[in-house]
Scaffold this active site. Structure first.
Site, PDB file in Angstrom:
ATOM      1  N   PHE A  50       0.228  -1.070  -0.116  1.00 34.14           N
ATOM      2  CA  PHE A  50       0.155   0.232  -0.235  1.00 34.14           C
ATOM      3  C   PHE A  50       1.240   0.983  -0.123  1.00 34.14           C
ATOM      4  CE2 PHE A  50       0.170  -1.713   4.571  1.00 34.14           C
ATOM      5  CZ  PHE A  50       0.908  -0.668   4.313  1.00 34.14           C
ATOM      6  N   GLY A  53       1.530   3.677  -3.232  1.00 35.49           N
ATOM      7  CA  GLY A  53      -0.087   4.760  -3.498  1.00 35.49           C
ATOM      8  C   GLY A  53      -0.416   5.630  -2.491  1.00 35.49           C
ATOM      9  N   HIS A  54       0.069   5.074  -1.101  1.00 38.07           N
ATOM     10  CA  HIS A  54      -0.884   5.915  -0.264  1.00 38.07           C
ATOM     11  C   HIS A  54       0.927   6.517   1.035  1.00 38.07           C
ATOM     12  CE1 HIS A  54      -3.297   6.773   3.222  1.00 38.07           C
ATOM     13  NE2 HIS A  54      -4.229   6.843   2.414  1.00 38.07           N
ATOM     14  N   PHE A  55       1.135   7.361   0.714  1.00 37.88           N
ATOM     15  CA  PHE A  55       1.779   8.489  -0.241  1.00 37.88           C
ATOM     16  C   PHE A  55       3.312   7.827  -0.941  1.00 37.88           C
ATOM     17  CE2 PHE A  55      -2.267   9.804   2.297  1.00 37.88           C
ATOM     18  CZ  PHE A  55      -2.870   9.770   1.337  1.00 37.88           C
ATOM     19  N   VAL A  60       2.730   6.546   4.635  1.00 38.75           N
ATOM     20  CA  VAL A  60       1.342   6.460   5.734  1.00 38.75           C
ATOM     21  C   VAL A  60       0.283   4.930   5.570  1.00 38.75           C
ATOM     22  CG1 VAL A  60      -0.542   7.643   7.139  1.00 38.75           C
ATOM     23  CG2 VAL A  60       1.432   8.874   6.088  1.00 38.75           C
TER      24      VAL A  60
END
EC number: 4.2.1.59
Length: 153
Positions: A50, A53-55, A60
């Site tokens: 994750f 893309g986050h972030f 986070v």
């Protein structure tokens, strides 16, 4: 199986939870008391899918995944409390969440401690309260419901 009766290593966790990579979010259970509480951990690394893309600039952990990990800890306590042995015919579904609050972000390198407590159980529906902490600081708290369901084949 773990050496101590009140802990669970990853091999035992895999017997109880149907989740697998990349969605298995509990690494170890440090302590539990059937019908009362469970303390589990998740080691968060930069290699988590994750974080791509986050972030990308400021990684986070998504809050919904913190809640999912808390729900997985709740599922482990539910299985230990309401079932004797894991079974491919029984699952505990995430049935509801109330009063979810986020207080702090979770970043790569953090270790999340999940503390879940059983409040009540009736007819296969369990009500729990949970907290996620990093370095003793509250990250998230919520009330979680899970439901025991038999899988029909």
């Amino acid at each position: 199986m773990s050496n101590q009766l009140n802990t669970m290593d990853i091999k035992e966790i895999l017997k109880y939870l149907p989740h697998r990579y990349p969605f298995l979010l509990i690494d170890r259970v440090l302590d539990f008391t059937v019908g009362e509480h469970l303390h589990a951990i998740k080691n968060v690394t930069i290699n988590e899918p994750f974080f791509q893309g986050h972030f990308p600039i400021q990684p986070v952990m998504p809050g919904v995944l913190i809640l999912e990990a808390m729900a997985q800890a709740t599922g482990l306590l539910a299985f230990k409390t309401m079932s004797t042995e894991p079974s491919p015919e029984v699952l505990y579904y995430f049935a509801g969440i109330d009063k979810a609050r986020f207080k702090r972000v979770v970043e790569p390198g953090d270790q999340i401690h999940f503390h879940v407590k059983m409040i009540k159980e009736r007819r296969g529906i369990g009500v729990f309260v949970g907290e996620a902490l990093v370095d003793g600081e509250l990250v998230c708290s919520a009330e979680i419901m899970c439901a025991r369901r038999e899988i029909k084949k």
